[in-house]
Design a protein around this motif. Structure first.
Motif, short mmCIF file in Angstrom:
data_model
loop_
_atom_site.label_atom_id
_atom_site.label_comp_id
_atom_site.label_asym_id
_atom_site.label_seq_id
_atom_site.Cartn_x
_atom_site.Cartn_y
_atom_site.Cartn_z
N PHE A 135 -14.93 -16.66 -16.90
CA PHE A 135 -15.00 -15.31 -17.44
C PHE A 135 -14.79 -14.28 -16.31
N ALA A 136 -15.49 -14.47 -15.20
CA ALA A 136 -15.35 -13.57 -14.04
C ALA A 136 -13.96 -13.71 -13.43
N THR A 137 -13.42 -14.91 -13.43
CA THR A 137 -12.08 -15.14 -12.90
C THR A 137 -11.04 -14.31 -13.66
N GLY A 142 -7.50 -9.35 -13.96
CA GLY A 142 -7.13 -8.05 -14.53
C GLY A 142 -7.22 -6.94 -13.50
N LEU A 143 -8.26 -6.98 -12.68
CA LEU A 143 -8.42 -5.98 -11.61
C LEU A 143 -7.26 -6.09 -10.62
N GLU A 144 -6.88 -7.31 -10.26
CA GLU A 144 -5.76 -7.50 -9.35
C GLU A 144 -4.46 -6.96 -9.97
N VAL A 167 -9.89 -8.81 -22.13
CA VAL A 167 -8.90 -7.77 -22.42
C VAL A 167 -9.54 -6.67 -23.27
N LYS A 168 -10.37 -7.04 -24.24
CA LYS A 168 -11.06 -6.03 -25.06
C LYS A 168 -11.99 -5.18 -24.21
N LYS A 169 -12.62 -5.80 -23.22
CA LYS A 169 -13.50 -5.03 -22.32
C LYS A 169 -12.69 -4.06 -21.48
N VAL A 179 -21.98 -9.72 -17.48
CA VAL A 179 -22.03 -10.15 -16.09
C VAL A 179 -20.84 -9.64 -15.28
N ILE A 180 -19.79 -9.21 -15.94
CA ILE A 180 -18.62 -8.69 -15.23
C ILE A 180 -18.56 -7.16 -15.27
N GLU A 181 -19.71 -6.55 -15.50
CA GLU A 181 -19.79 -5.09 -15.64
C GLU A 181 -19.13 -4.35 -14.47
N ALA A 182 -19.41 -4.74 -13.24
CA ALA A 182 -18.88 -4.04 -12.07
C ALA A 182 -17.36 -4.12 -12.02
N ILE A 183 -16.82 -5.28 -12.35
CA ILE A 183 -15.36 -5.45 -12.34
C ILE A 183 -14.72 -4.58 -13.42
#
Length: 194
Positions: A135-137, A142-144, A167-169, A179-183
């Protein structure tokens, strides 16, 4: 085939015979097995790390499966490229995909950038260490992709990935508490530049 005096083929003759008479799949297995044996030997000599036969067998099977997966993705990418010639995307498209290694907590990310007339523009790959989940990966990928769009100076991009939840996030305007809030927060802040 030439034989030595004790009627045994030498290694190079034997290896040549295997590769000449073996199928492509058999040759791939041999190649991966030889490479892994050499790698395991180097680990023993240089790092004092020992591998069992079962470990090496599993690694060979994993390498062959990874190769088959890459070959299938390449075939799919060729199909997508052929379809792209039929329809034009209105904006730059950055596609990403990831592979997650749960044993080592690392991931590999691949990005491909397509131009607005369907031409290949660029590709980039990354390895992330100490990633805790697939999930974090996906979120890091997406950030990259967003950062690559910024680096290349695009005004408008479309990012495509295969994790619907992530993608929805990205698309959401509400605060994310996962858990991926910061990203996700980084992505939402950076996408304001487009």
């Amino acid at each position: 085939m030439a034989w030595t005096t004790n009627m045994q083929p030498n290694f190079w003759e034997w290896l040549t015979m295997v590769f000449e008479q073996g199928t492509d799949e058999q040759c791939r297995y041999f190649f991966y097995a030889f490479w892994l044996l050499w790698y395991a030997r180097n680990q023993v000599v240089h790092e004092r790390v020992y591998s069992t036969g079962v470990d090496l067998t599993q690694k060979v099977q994993n390498l062959v499966a990874e190769y088959e997966g890459v070959r299938a993705k390449k075939s799919l990418l060729n199909m997508v490229c052929n379809q792209r010639t039929k329809k034009t995307l209105p904006i730059i498209n950055i596609q990403f995909d990831v592979a997650f290694d749960s044993r080592n907590y690392r991931s590999k990310t691949g990005l491909v950038v397509w131009g607005n007339t369907n031409e290949y523009l660029a590709s980039k790959s990354f390895i992330h260490y100490d990633v805790v989940s697939p999930f974090a990966t996906e979120a890091y990928a997406g950030l990259e992709a967003v950062e690559l769009g910024i680096e290349m100076g695009f005004q408008e991009i479309q990012i495509q990935g295969d994790s619907l939840t992530v993608v929805k996030k990205y698309q959401s305007t509400t605060i994310d508490y996962s858990v991926i809030e910061a990203i996700i927060r980084d992505i939402q802040a950076k996408k304001l530049g487009f």
